[in-house]
Design a protein around this motif. Sequence first.
Motif, PDB file in Angstrom:
ATOM      1  N   SER A 252      41.105  28.090  22.831  1.00 18.48           N
ATOM      2  CA  SER A 252      39.744  28.439  23.262  1.00 18.48           C
ATOM      3  C   SER A 252      39.620  28.419  24.774  1.00 18.48           C
ATOM      4  CB  SER A 252      38.746  27.452  22.643  1.00 18.48           C
ATOM      5  OG  SER A 252      38.799  27.483  21.233  1.00 18.48           O
ATOM      6  N   VAL A 253      40.264  27.451  25.417  1.00 19.82           N
ATOM      7  CA  VAL A 253      40.231  27.370  26.878  1.00 19.82           C
ATOM      8  C   VAL A 253      40.904  28.599  27.491  1.00 19.82           C
ATOM      9  CG1 VAL A 253      41.094  26.097  28.889  1.00 19.82           C
ATOM     10  CG2 VAL A 253      40.138  24.857  26.932  1.00 19.82           C
ATOM     11  N   LEU A 254      42.040  28.998  26.935  1.00 23.67           N
ATOM     12  CA  LEU A 254      42.764  30.160  27.462  1.00 23.67           C
ATOM     13  C   LEU A 254      41.988  31.459  27.235  1.00 23.67           C
ATOM     14  CD1 LEU A 254      46.431  29.291  26.407  1.00 23.67           C
ATOM     15  CD2 LEU A 254      45.393  29.108  28.666  1.00 23.67           C
ATOM     16  N   VAL A 255      41.234  31.523  26.144  1.00 24.44           N
ATOM     17  CA  VAL A 255      40.410  32.707  25.882  1.00 24.44           C
ATOM     18  C   VAL A 255      39.300  32.828  26.922  1.00 24.44           C
ATOM     19  CG1 VAL A 255      38.671  33.629  24.290  1.00 24.44           C
ATOM     20  CG2 VAL A 255      40.878  32.880  23.415  1.00 24.44           C
ATOM     21  N   ALA A 256      38.757  31.692  27.343  1.00 27.76           N
ATOM     22  CA  ALA A 256      37.638  31.703  28.295  1.00 27.76           C
ATOM     23  C   ALA A 256      38.064  32.097  29.707  1.00 27.76           C
ATOM     24  CB  ALA A 256      36.973  30.334  28.321  1.00 27.76           C
ATOM     25  N   ILE A 257      39.358  31.949  30.021  1.00 27.19           N
ATOM     26  CA  ILE A 257      39.825  32.166  31.396  1.00 27.19           C
ATOM     27  C   ILE A 257      39.588  33.598  31.896  1.00 27.19           C
ATOM     28  CG2 ILE A 257      41.894  32.288  32.846  1.00 27.19           C
ATOM     29  CD1 ILE A 257      42.872  29.751  31.479  1.00 27.19           C
ATOM     30  N   PRO A 258      40.028  34.662  31.182  1.00 21.95           N
ATOM     31  CA  PRO A 258      39.811  36.020  31.723  1.00 21.95           C
ATOM     32  C   PRO A 258      38.343  36.384  31.857  1.00 21.95           C
ATOM     33  CG  PRO A 258      40.601  36.121  29.460  1.00 21.95           C
ATOM     34  CD  PRO A 258      40.747  34.704  29.899  1.00 21.95           C
ATOM     35  N   ILE A 259      37.520  35.910  30.928  1.00 22.57           N
ATOM     36  CA  ILE A 259      36.088  36.203  30.995  1.00 22.57           C
ATOM     37  C   ILE A 259      35.465  35.495  32.189  1.00 22.57           C
ATOM     38  CG2 ILE A 259      33.900  36.072  29.753  1.00 22.57           C
ATOM     39  CD1 ILE A 259      35.510  36.034  27.157  1.00 22.57           C
ATOM     40  N   ALA A 260      35.851  34.226  32.401  1.00 19.80           N
ATOM     41  CA  ALA A 260      35.321  33.461  33.528  1.00 19.80           C
ATOM     42  C   ALA A 260      35.734  34.087  34.857  1.00 19.80           C
ATOM     43  CB  ALA A 260      35.809  32.016  33.449  1.00 19.80           C
ATOM     44  N   ILE A 261      36.983  34.515  34.947  1.00 19.01           N
ATOM     45  CA  ILE A 261      37.474  35.150  36.183  1.00 19.01           C
ATOM     46  C   ILE A 261      36.694  36.432  36.468  1.00 19.01           C
ATOM     47  CG2 ILE A 261      39.443  36.347  37.220  1.00 19.01           C
ATOM     48  CD1 ILE A 261      41.260  34.330  35.825  1.00 19.01           C
ATOM     49  N   LEU A 262      36.458  37.218  35.416  1.00 20.09           N
ATOM     50  CA  LEU A 262      35.719  38.469  35.581  1.00 20.09           C
ATOM     51  C   LEU A 262      34.288  38.200  36.047  1.00 20.09           C
ATOM     52  CD1 LEU A 262      36.500  41.445  35.150  1.00 20.09           C
ATOM     53  CD2 LEU A 262      35.392  41.331  32.923  1.00 20.09           C
ATOM     54  N   TYR A 263      33.648  37.187  35.475  1.00 22.39           N
ATOM     55  CA  TYR A 263      32.295  36.825  35.880  1.00 22.39           C
ATOM     56  C   TYR A 263      32.254  36.389  37.343  1.00 22.39           C
ATOM     57  CZ  TYR A 263      29.541  37.098  31.580  1.00 22.39           C
ATOM     58  OH  TYR A 263      28.846  37.555  30.499  1.00 22.39           O
ATOM     59  N   ILE A 264      33.237  35.593  37.756  1.00 22.88           N
ATOM     60  CA  ILE A 264      33.267  35.093  39.133  1.00 22.88           C
ATOM     61  C   ILE A 264      33.469  36.237  40.133  1.00 22.88           C
ATOM     62  CG2 ILE A 264      34.582  33.673  40.760  1.00 22.88           C
ATOM     63  CD1 ILE A 264      35.146  31.769  38.394  1.00 22.88           C
ATOM     64  N   ILE A 265      34.416  37.125  39.826  1.00 28.26           N
ATOM     65  CA  ILE A 265      34.718  38.240  40.722  1.00 28.26           C
ATOM     66  C   ILE A 265      33.524  39.192  40.847  1.00 28.26           C
ATOM     67  CG2 ILE A 265      36.161  40.287  41.022  1.00 28.26           C
ATOM     68  CD1 ILE A 265      38.455  38.747  39.719  1.00 28.26           C
ATOM     69  N   LEU A 266      32.853  39.434  39.727  1.00 29.05           N
ATOM     70  CA  LEU A 266      31.774  40.425  39.704  1.00 29.05           C
ATOM     71  C   LEU A 266      30.387  39.794  39.754  1.00 29.05           C
ATOM     72  CD1 LEU A 266      33.262  42.761  36.935  1.00 29.05           C
ATOM     73  CD2 LEU A 266      33.458  43.015  39.416  1.00 29.05           C
ATOM     74  N   GLN A 267      30.320  38.538  40.169  1.00 26.42           N
ATOM     75  CA  GLN A 267      29.058  37.805  40.159  1.00 26.42           C
ATOM     76  C   GLN A 267      27.960  38.503  40.952  1.00 26.42           C
ATOM     77  OE1 GLN A 267      29.329  33.895  41.840  1.00 26.42           O
ATOM     78  NE2 GLN A 267      27.410  33.199  40.955  1.00 26.42           N
ATOM     79  N   LYS A 268      28.314  39.014  42.117  1.00 22.64           N
ATOM     80  CA  LYS A 268      27.337  39.685  42.976  1.00 22.64           C
ATOM     81  C   LYS A 268      26.709  40.876  42.263  1.00 22.64           C
ATOM     82  CE  LYS A 268      27.065  42.352  47.277  1.00 22.64           C
ATOM     83  NZ  LYS A 268      27.832  42.858  48.444  1.00 22.64           N
ATOM     84  N   TYR A 269      27.538  41.693  41.633  1.00 20.88           N
ATOM     85  CA  TYR A 269      27.034  42.881  40.936  1.00 20.88           C
ATOM     86  C   TYR A 269      26.238  42.501  39.685  1.00 20.88           C
ATOM     87  CZ  TYR A 269      30.303  45.343  43.951  1.00 20.88           C
ATOM     88  OH  TYR A 269      30.975  45.822  45.050  1.00 20.88           O
TER      89      TYR A 269
END
Length: 281
Positions: A252-269
């Motif tokens: 579950s932790v590994l599944v959350a990683i790509p989604i979290a990274i995407l949210y962080i990178i695209l947070q401004k948008y």
Amino acid sequence: MTSKRTNLAAILKMTLIYIELIVVAIIVIYPLIWIVGSSFGSSKGLANASPIPAHTTLNNYIDLFRNTDFPLWYMNTLKVAAANMVFGVLLSTLGAYAFSRFKFKGKKASLLTILILQMFPAFLTAIAVYMLFLNFGLLDSLTGLAIVGVAAQLPYNIWLLKGYIDNISTSFDEAALIDGASRTQIFIRIIMPLASPMLTFVAVLQFAAPWMDFILPRLLISSEEKKTVAIGLYSMISDQTKNEFTLFAAGSVLVAIPIAILYIILQKYLINGLTAGGDKG
């Protein structure tokens, strides 16, 4: 006296707001800490899982890659998520642009139909989807899973993007048409860049959905080599004779990683997309 009462009321109001925010944060964050902590625990079962394990170890993550098909499940889900994001954004944007900028017969009826469709969860059509895919040979297929994911989110995304594009002034279109631009050029060079905050928001939603989807993949996927992470991880805790909760937590932790990274990178948008509503003209 009135000023003191006003200040006291403002302080009291702010205090209550902070207390509420702290309580909500604890409710949201504690389960996450518990899952992350359990993933580093040495025990296997749920009874001995703890947010702060007595003996920290990486064995669960090592076992996940060595003794399970988790890498295969992960890649399958990543493929579906990527296809879901690309085609979901493309089709949603085209549909929203057509409804926002063109007048055609049946437009209101189509919008009403889309509005009604988005009120129903995708799993309500599970049996119909199964029979349809059976006839078209799309069962046990990642392609079929991506098609379902795109179609399920399409009504909501079209409405969301249409509302955003409606706020983009038509003067941009008119000026481009006068300069000799085609509708395709207007869509690619004007509408899409101006709608990028909302497109990013839709893209993240489309990418995240397959990682958490369980019902439709469980119905449509039958072979081991086509399983997604949701089905694979569920199998670790569904068997009464083989309950590997800490292994499930690591996955579950590994599944959350790509989604979290995407949210962080695209947070401004994402923030711009969520708060959009003003006239872009």
